[in-house]
Design a protein around this motif. Sequence first.
Motif, short mmCIF file in Angstrom:
data_model
loop_
_atom_site.label_atom_id
_atom_site.label_comp_id
_atom_site.label_asym_id
_atom_site.label_seq_id
_atom_site.Cartn_x
_atom_site.Cartn_y
_atom_site.Cartn_z
N THR A 150 0.83 -1.20 0.00
CA THR A 150 0.00 0.00 0.00
C THR A 150 0.87 1.25 0.00
N LEU A 151 0.30 2.34 -0.50
CA LEU A 151 0.98 3.63 -0.42
C LEU A 151 0.65 4.24 0.92
N MET A 152 1.64 4.74 1.62
CA MET A 152 1.39 5.25 2.96
C MET A 152 2.02 6.62 3.17
N SER A 153 1.34 7.44 3.95
CA SER A 153 1.89 8.72 4.37
C SER A 153 2.73 8.48 5.62
N ARG A 154 3.43 9.52 6.07
CA ARG A 154 4.20 9.39 7.31
C ARG A 154 3.29 8.99 8.47
N GLU A 155 2.11 9.62 8.52
CA GLU A 155 1.17 9.36 9.61
C GLU A 155 0.64 7.92 9.56
N ASP A 156 0.49 7.40 8.34
CA ASP A 156 -0.05 6.04 8.19
C ASP A 156 0.82 4.99 8.87
N ILE A 157 2.12 5.25 8.92
CA ILE A 157 3.03 4.27 9.50
C ILE A 157 2.65 3.96 10.94
N PHE A 158 2.19 4.99 11.66
CA PHE A 158 1.82 4.80 13.06
C PHE A 158 0.53 3.99 13.21
N LEU B 84 7.75 -6.52 9.61
CA LEU B 84 8.62 -5.67 8.80
C LEU B 84 7.76 -4.70 8.02
N LEU B 85 8.21 -3.45 7.92
CA LEU B 85 7.50 -2.45 7.14
C LEU B 85 8.51 -1.67 6.32
N ILE B 86 8.24 -1.53 5.02
CA ILE B 86 9.12 -0.79 4.11
C ILE B 86 8.40 0.48 3.70
N SER B 87 9.08 1.62 3.84
CA SER B 87 8.48 2.90 3.48
C SER B 87 9.54 3.85 2.94
N HIS B 88 9.09 4.84 2.13
CA HIS B 88 10.01 5.87 1.66
C HIS B 88 10.05 7.04 2.63
N HIS B 89 9.33 6.94 3.74
CA HIS B 89 9.35 7.97 4.77
C HIS B 89 10.35 7.60 5.86
N HIS B 90 11.04 8.62 6.37
CA HIS B 90 12.02 8.39 7.43
C HIS B 90 11.47 8.94 8.75
N LEU B 91 11.29 8.05 9.72
CA LEU B 91 10.85 8.43 11.06
C LEU B 91 11.93 8.00 12.04
N GLY B 92 12.79 8.95 12.41
CA GLY B 92 13.94 8.62 13.23
C GLY B 92 13.59 7.99 14.56
N SER B 93 12.45 8.36 15.13
CA SER B 93 12.07 7.84 16.44
C SER B 93 11.78 6.34 16.41
#
Length: 281
Positions: A131-139, A146-155
Amino acid sequence: MDKTKTTLEQWITLQAIVDYGGFAQAAEVLHKTQSSISYTISKLEQILGMKIFVVEKRRAILTAQGETLLALSREVTNKAIALEIAAKLINKKNNKIKIVIDSLYDSDCLLHKIGGLIKSRKDYDVELTKTLMSREDIFTFKEFDLLISHHHLGSLNPTFLGEVDALLVTEPNHVLQRCAKDKINAKLEMTPHIVLSSNFEDKIKSHQVIKVKNTETAIKLISDSIGYAWLPENVVHDLIAEGFLSEVNADFEKVKYDFYIYKGKNTIINDLIINYLFNDS
């Protein structure tokens, strides 16, 4: 036996405040009130006799002591989670691996590896979500291995997986293909921008933005000459070669999609399997 005065709930609350960006966000994720979160931290500070957070410009910032406690607390909660997982796996025949993949990620090689894993490891069930996900969607993905995303969430401590060039593409007969290089920027501002990633939304200040949820929709809109988009080279390479799409010839600085892998907090997956899935060999 010595008894601790602090609780796992207090340490998990501390981590949530840091990981999700504040007291209000932690309250939402933990399904508690903000006043309850504040009380939990206040009680923890009282027990330990030290200040964990200070407020700067209405933001909760960890003190130096808080930073040290945060790192130590993760060791404790990770061990507690590992203990719970081990307990759940007792007498359990099959383990399920849940993998969430960004639709912008070229997953062909990964899917081939997963196929090999399925054949060789009969003790694992596999659940795949692309699926396509926003930064917020990751949460919002509470349970994954395992989750692969093009968004970087350092925390969330991601591991860099790789990068892919982003190409500015239209259909071959689009007016942008005939536009002089010094006129491209102005023309782009007047052309609908088909956006898959918020990372590229501000690349060009287009007068009209069309947000879509998957590459298939973006490519369909582009091929219908609706507008342009920045797409990963691996996604559009064959379409360009076959003449369905064309790259806009412009003097832009190279931009890329970076991809990261996140490991779920409660995952039962081990590093050997991760290395197998993402090692090029």
